[in-house]
Design a protein around this motif. Structure first.
Motif, PDB file in Angstrom:
ATOM      1  N   HIS A   1       9.203  -7.503  -2.657  1.00  0.00           N
ATOM      2  CA  HIS A   1      10.180  -7.611  -1.570  1.00  0.00           C
ATOM      3  C   HIS A   1      10.300  -6.312  -0.783  1.00  0.00           C
ATOM      4  CE1 HIS A   1      14.327  -7.245   0.044  1.00  0.00           C
ATOM      5  NE2 HIS A   1      14.084  -8.473   0.467  1.00  0.00           N
ATOM      6  N   VAL A   2      10.170  -5.179  -1.471  1.00  0.00           N
ATOM      7  CA  VAL A   2      10.295  -3.889  -0.777  1.00  0.00           C
ATOM      8  C   VAL A   2       9.304  -3.795   0.370  1.00  0.00           C
ATOM      9  CG1 VAL A   2       9.987  -1.397  -1.040  1.00  0.00           C
ATOM     10  CG2 VAL A   2      11.174  -2.702  -2.813  1.00  0.00           C
ATOM     11  N   TYR A   3       8.112  -4.333   0.172  1.00  0.00           N
ATOM     12  CA  TYR A   3       7.040  -4.172   1.141  1.00  0.00           C
ATOM     13  C   TYR A   3       6.798  -5.432   1.981  1.00  0.00           C
ATOM     14  CZ  TYR A   3       6.336  -0.133  -1.784  1.00  0.00           C
ATOM     15  OH  TYR A   3       6.537   1.024  -2.490  1.00  0.00           O
ATOM     16  N   ASN A   4       7.582  -6.478   1.721  1.00  0.00           N
ATOM     17  CA  ASN A   4       7.462  -7.712   2.502  1.00  0.00           C
ATOM     18  C   ASN A   4       8.819  -8.412   2.463  1.00  0.00           C
ATOM     19  OD1 ASN A   4       6.593  -9.948   3.885  1.00  0.00           O
ATOM     20  ND2 ASN A   4       5.173 -10.654   2.316  1.00  0.00           N
ATOM     21  N   PRO A   5       9.841  -7.826   3.092  1.00  0.00           N
ATOM     22  CA  PRO A   5      11.219  -8.284   2.893  1.00  0.00           C
ATOM     23  C   PRO A   5      11.500  -9.697   3.385  1.00  0.00           C
ATOM     24  CG  PRO A   5      11.105  -6.651   4.649  1.00  0.00           C
ATOM     25  CD  PRO A   5       9.771  -6.651   3.973  1.00  0.00           C
ATOM     26  N   HIS A   6      10.717 -10.198   4.332  1.00  0.00           N
ATOM     27  CA  HIS A   6      10.949 -11.551   4.832  1.00  0.00           C
ATOM     28  C   HIS A   6       9.947 -12.556   4.274  1.00  0.00           C
ATOM     29  CE1 HIS A   6      12.736  -9.080   8.291  1.00  0.00           C
ATOM     30  NE2 HIS A   6      13.732  -9.531   7.534  1.00  0.00           N
ATOM     31  N   GLY A   7       8.974 -12.070   3.491  1.00  0.00           N
ATOM     32  CA  GLY A   7       8.032 -12.962   2.840  1.00  0.00           C
ATOM     33  C   GLY A   7       6.941 -13.524   3.723  1.00  0.00           C
ATOM     34  N   ASP A   8       6.929 -13.148   4.999  1.00  0.00           N
ATOM     35  CA  ASP A   8       5.943 -13.716   5.919  1.00  0.00           C
ATOM     36  C   ASP A   8       5.077 -12.657   6.598  1.00  0.00           C
ATOM     37  OD1 ASP A   8       7.857 -12.559   7.501  1.00  0.00           O
ATOM     38  OD2 ASP A   8       8.317 -14.355   8.680  1.00  0.00           O
ATOM     39  N   ASP A   9       5.077 -11.432   6.042  1.00  0.00           N
ATOM     40  CA  ASP A   9       4.283 -10.344   6.627  1.00  0.00           C
ATOM     41  C   ASP A   9       3.154  -9.983   5.663  1.00  0.00           C
ATOM     42  OD1 ASP A   9       3.443  -8.413   8.381  1.00  0.00           O
ATOM     43  OD2 ASP A   9       5.352  -7.330   8.438  1.00  0.00           O
ATOM     44  N   ILE A  10       2.364  -8.983   6.027  1.00  0.00           N
ATOM     45  CA  ILE A  10       1.285  -8.515   5.157  1.00  0.00           C
ATOM     46  C   ILE A  10       1.874  -7.516   4.163  1.00  0.00           C
ATOM     47  CG2 ILE A  10      -0.936  -7.322   5.041  1.00  0.00           C
ATOM     48  CD1 ILE A  10      -1.531  -8.324   7.842  1.00  0.00           C
ATOM     49  N   GLY A  11       2.085  -7.961   2.960  1.00  0.00           N
ATOM     50  CA  GLY A  11       2.611  -7.099   1.915  1.00  0.00           C
ATOM     51  C   GLY A  11       1.524  -6.708   0.941  1.00  0.00           C
ATOM     52  N   LEU A  12       1.919  -6.317  -0.262  1.00  0.00           N
ATOM     53  CA  LEU A  12       0.952  -5.910  -1.276  1.00  0.00           C
ATOM     54  C   LEU A  12      -0.034  -7.036  -1.549  1.00  0.00           C
ATOM     55  CD1 LEU A  12       3.350  -4.131  -3.802  1.00  0.00           C
ATOM     56  CD2 LEU A  12       1.784  -3.046  -2.193  1.00  0.00           C
ATOM     57  N   GLY A  13      -1.326  -6.737  -1.422  1.00  0.00           N
ATOM     58  CA  GLY A  13      -2.371  -7.719  -1.655  1.00  0.00           C
ATOM     59  C   GLY A  13      -2.765  -8.524  -0.444  1.00  0.00           C
ATOM     60  N   GLY A  14      -1.986  -8.445   0.632  1.00  0.00           N
ATOM     61  CA  GLY A  14      -2.337  -9.162   1.852  1.00  0.00           C
ATOM     62  C   GLY A  14      -3.532  -8.530   2.542  1.00  0.00           C
ATOM     63  N   ALA A  15      -4.285  -9.325   3.307  1.00  0.00           N
ATOM     64  CA  ALA A  15      -5.497  -8.835   3.971  1.00  0.00           C
ATOM     65  C   ALA A  15      -5.148  -8.161   5.298  1.00  0.00           C
ATOM     66  CB  ALA A  15      -6.469  -9.988   4.213  1.00  0.00           C
ATOM     67  N   LEU A  16      -5.636  -6.928   5.470  1.00  0.00           N
ATOM     68  CA  LEU A  16      -5.430  -6.232   6.730  1.00  0.00           C
ATOM     69  C   LEU A  16      -6.260  -6.887   7.834  1.00  0.00           C
ATOM     70  CD1 LEU A  16      -5.533  -2.534   5.475  1.00  0.00           C
ATOM     71  CD2 LEU A  16      -3.527  -3.796   6.243  1.00  0.00           C
ATOM     72  N   PRO A  17      -5.736  -6.956   9.049  1.00  0.00           N
ATOM     73  CA  PRO A  17      -6.443  -7.681  10.110  1.00  0.00           C
ATOM     74  C   PRO A  17      -7.734  -7.032  10.569  1.00  0.00           C
ATOM     75  CG  PRO A  17      -4.467  -6.618  10.960  1.00  0.00           C
ATOM     76  CD  PRO A  17      -4.416  -6.490   9.483  1.00  0.00           C
ATOM     77  N   ILE A  18      -7.843  -5.702  10.498  1.00  0.00           N
ATOM     78  CA  ILE A  18      -9.041  -5.030  11.000  1.00  0.00           C
ATOM     79  C   ILE A  18     -10.141  -5.021   9.948  1.00  0.00           C
ATOM     80  CG2 ILE A  18     -10.002  -2.844  11.835  1.00  0.00           C
ATOM     81  CD1 ILE A  18      -7.331  -2.236  13.107  1.00  0.00           C
ATOM     82  N   SER A  19      -9.831  -4.503   8.768  1.00  0.00           N
ATOM     83  CA  SER A  19     -10.846  -4.365   7.722  1.00  0.00           C
ATOM     84  C   SER A  19     -10.938  -5.590   6.819  1.00  0.00           C
ATOM     85  CB  SER A  19     -10.550  -3.134   6.869  1.00  0.00           C
ATOM     86  OG  SER A  19      -9.337  -3.313   6.149  1.00  0.00           O
ATOM     87  N   GLY A  20      -9.880  -6.356   6.759  1.00  0.00           N
ATOM     88  CA  GLY A  20      -9.834  -7.463   5.812  1.00  0.00           C
ATOM     89  C   GLY A  20      -9.553  -7.038   4.392  1.00  0.00           C
ATOM     90  N   ALA A  21      -9.387  -5.737   4.163  1.00  0.00           N
ATOM     91  CA  ALA A  21      -9.153  -5.218   2.815  1.00  0.00           C
ATOM     92  C   ALA A  21      -7.758  -5.595   2.339  1.00  0.00           C
ATOM     93  CB  ALA A  21      -9.323  -3.708   2.799  1.00  0.00           C
ATOM     94  N   PRO A  22      -7.615  -5.985   1.074  1.00  0.00           N
ATOM     95  CA  PRO A  22      -6.288  -6.314   0.533  1.00  0.00           C
ATOM     96  C   PRO A  22      -5.461  -5.059   0.304  1.00  0.00           C
ATOM     97  CG  PRO A  22      -7.956  -6.527  -1.173  1.00  0.00           C
ATOM     98  CD  PRO A  22      -8.689  -6.232   0.097  1.00  0.00           C
ATOM     99  N   VAL A  23      -4.236  -5.099   0.737  1.00  0.00           N
ATOM    100  CA  VAL A  23      -3.365  -3.927   0.712  1.00  0.00           C
ATOM    101  C   VAL A  23      -3.195  -3.394  -0.707  1.00  0.00           C
ATOM    102  CG1 VAL A  23      -0.989  -3.149   1.090  1.00  0.00           C
ATOM    103  CG2 VAL A  23      -2.121  -4.577   2.801  1.00  0.00           C
ATOM    104  N   LEU A  24      -3.588  -2.138  -0.895  1.00  0.00           N
ATOM    105  CA  LEU A  24      -3.376  -1.388  -2.132  1.00  0.00           C
ATOM    106  C   LEU A  24      -3.877  -2.107  -3.378  1.00  0.00           C
ATOM    107  CD1 LEU A  24       0.125   0.209  -1.441  1.00  0.00           C
ATOM    108  CD2 LEU A  24      -2.116   1.308  -1.320  1.00  0.00           C
TER     109      LEU A  24
END
Length: 253
Positions: free
Chosen positions: A118-141
């Motif tokens: 929740h700290v890194y994705n407080p509304h549940g609909d954003d790119i949080g831990l493990g989400g794919a970044l749009p440019i690289s596609g790499a999963p966050v952290l």
């Protein structure tokens, strides 16, 4: 010493034969270093010290990383790069352990609680831990990903030690304490980002566990407001350790 060495490091090894177990560790030759710290002098033994570099990763320090994606100016987080480039070779030449303590989450996130997510994705609909970044596609952290890798300017050397963490404190649910104790470390030099979050939490817990803590001011930074930096420097000096200069340390090596 006679016999076969049995231990992961020469600083913490037995020597064994079929008839003898010698548990006496080899004596260390002290390397005292004295640094200035807010009007006082602090002397410590470099031979019993390690540098812990926290979170100097692409997701925090790169223009295409996670923080930049969510609109954070990552330039302040890049401030430690140049001082570390100056200091690291000198510490390695002295055979001082360099520990890279980085976020490196499991792909399934099974060790991450909802509160942490929740700290890194407080509304549940954003790119949080493990989400794919749009440019690289790499999963966050995520461990092993580009996102979690140390920035290219500070690529770890082969002899350096890399430890994944999963909380703001690098001691929680990790092997950090075991590694430090096997290395015979009593003093930890701290660097990295964010100084008021992961660096501070790890330093505080190191203090709680009995380690001597030195915060390298030029090698630490934050993307938080300046008052967070000021409060952290004050609290470290007041309660948890000492604030020292990496420039002064570099000159004395």
């Amino acid at each position: 010493m006679n016999g076969n060495a049995l231990g992961s490091t020469p600083k913490n090894a037995w020597h064994v034969t079929p008839t003898l177990v010698d548990m006496i560790r080899a004596p260390l030759v002290s390397h005292p270093v004295t640094l200035s710290s807010r009007g006082r002098q602090v002397r410590f033994d470099l031979q019993r010290s390690a540098l812990v570099v926290v979170d100097m990763q692409n997701d925090f320090c790169h223009a295409e990383g996670w923080l930049a994606h969510i609109g954070v100016d990552v330039m302040p987080a890049r401030a430690p790069i140049a001082p570390l480039q100056q200091l690291l070779p000198k510490l390695r030449a002295e055979d001082i352990p360099i520990i890279w303590l980085n976020w490196g989450n499991r792909p399934d996130k099974l060790n991450l609680s909802p509160a942490l997510l929740h700290v890194y994705n407080p509304h549940g609909d954003d790119i949080g831990l493990g989400g794919a970044l749009p440019i690289s596609g790499a999963p966050v952290l995520q461990a092993g990903s580009w996102s979690a890798a140390v920035v290219d300017e500070l690529t770890p050397a082969p002899q350096d030690i890399c430890i994944d963490k999963y909380r703001m404190s690098g001691f929680q649910d990790t092997v950090l304490d075991s590694v430090l104790r096997n290395l015979g470390i009593s003093t930890i030099l701290f660097a990295g980002v964010n100084i008021d979050q992961c660096v501070l939490c790890t330093l505080q817990e190191a203090n709680f566990r009995g380690y001597d803590c030195l915060l390298l001011e030029e090698c630490s930074a934050t993307t938080s407001p300046s008052y967070c930096l000021d409060a952290t420097l004050y609290n470290v000096q007041q309660c948890f350790g000492f604030v020292v200069s990496s420039v002064e340390l570099s000159h004395k090596l």
